[in-house]
Design an enzyme around this catalytic site. Structure first.
Site: not given
Length: 290
Positions: A149, A243
């Site tokens: 990420e 998210e």
């Protein structure tokens, strides 16, 4: 593209009843439930098998999200810490294989959130690459995508842009090691979100979506049509996972820095309605079937 969400939209702690959430996200219309990868290590084989059976029965894929603690930093200057991190992430992937969870995503090239006590980026980069090479081989053997990420400057100093992420993946040189781009972080660091997606290209293995203030996609200012067009342009056919973080409290609120209620004082039922509406928005904008 397949669409999903992280369970923590509904929780205040980094854990949850994933059997319950698998049913919930299926009812809403998602394809993917993203869980906390570390929880797998506390689950018995029987519990993993039960979750697998439930998710398969619902037609839900499970992806696994992790922000390793500092004691598991695979880029640490301490060899023992690096080895502990490699074992920790390897053990998680073995549990994932049993679950048939085929993507592990997060800041798995160092620890999260970073405390910035060691700012030697070049050294951390080099040590992390060597660790991720080893982890990539394990991921390859298990058929798992190991998605690194890219996050903003306030959470790490190592990978902040798609360009840095691509360079890191090239240094690792392993087909199973890919990138995770997150629109929240991209909104802080990238000059152009669509261009960043095109920069990632074939290295892109996972996408997190949320507005610049971490609300649900479609509730803010981000250029979703351009983002969707770029994903289609590179032929992206993996997970697009929401998210969103809109409520205060607990470890989730503390780590994500949610200091005010972004939900508008909503009810649990309204939260379900809101995320379903956001899912329909993403599918229509990105070209999926509603």
């Amino acid at each position: 593209m397949k669409f999903g969400t992280l369970y923590a939209y509904w929780t205040r702690e980094w854990t949850g009843d994933y059997k319950y959430f698998a049913k919930k996200v299926s009812d809403i219309g998602f394809d993917i439930l993203e869980i906390s990868a570390g929880d797998l290590l506390a689950m018995t084989d029987a519990e993993v098998d039960e979750l697998k059976a439930i998710s398969k029965g619902l037609g839900i894929e499970i992806t696994s999200n992790i922000g390793p603690a500092k004691k598991y930093d695979v880029a640490s200057s301490d060899k023992h810490v690096r080895e502990a991190g490699i074992k920790f992430l390897s053990d998680i992937m073995k549990k994932m294989d049993r679950l048939d969870s085929r993507a592990i995503v997060g800041v798995m090239y160092t620890y999260w959130p970073n405390d910035f006590t060691d700012l030697d980026k070049d050294a951390a980069w080099s040590r992390g690459v060597e660790s991720v090479k080893r982890l990539g081989k394990i991921a390859s053997a298990l058929g798992i995508d190991y998605c690194l990420e890219v996050v903003n400057r306030y959470e790490t100093h190592i990978l902040n842009t798609a360009e840095e992420g691509v360079r890191y993946c090239k240094d690792v040189d392993c087909d199973s090691v890919k990138l995770l781009l997150d629109t929240f972080h991209m909104n802080i660091e990238e000059d152009n979100l669509a261009k960043a997606i095109r920069t990632a290209g074939s290295y892109l293995g996972h996408v997190h979506v949320g507005e610049g203030n971490r609300k649900l996609p479609g509730e803010g200012h981000l250029p979703w049509k351009e983002i969707g067009a770029a994903l289609n342009e590179i032929g992206f056919a993996k997970g697009v996972v929401m998210e969103p973080f809109v409520t205060m409290g607990g470890k989730v609120g503390e780590d994500i820095k949610v200091w005010r209620d972004l939900s508008g004082g909503t009810t649990a039922e309204k939260m379900d309605e809101d995320i379903k509406k956001s899912l329909q928005f993403l599918k229509s904008t990105f070209g999926g079937n509603i």
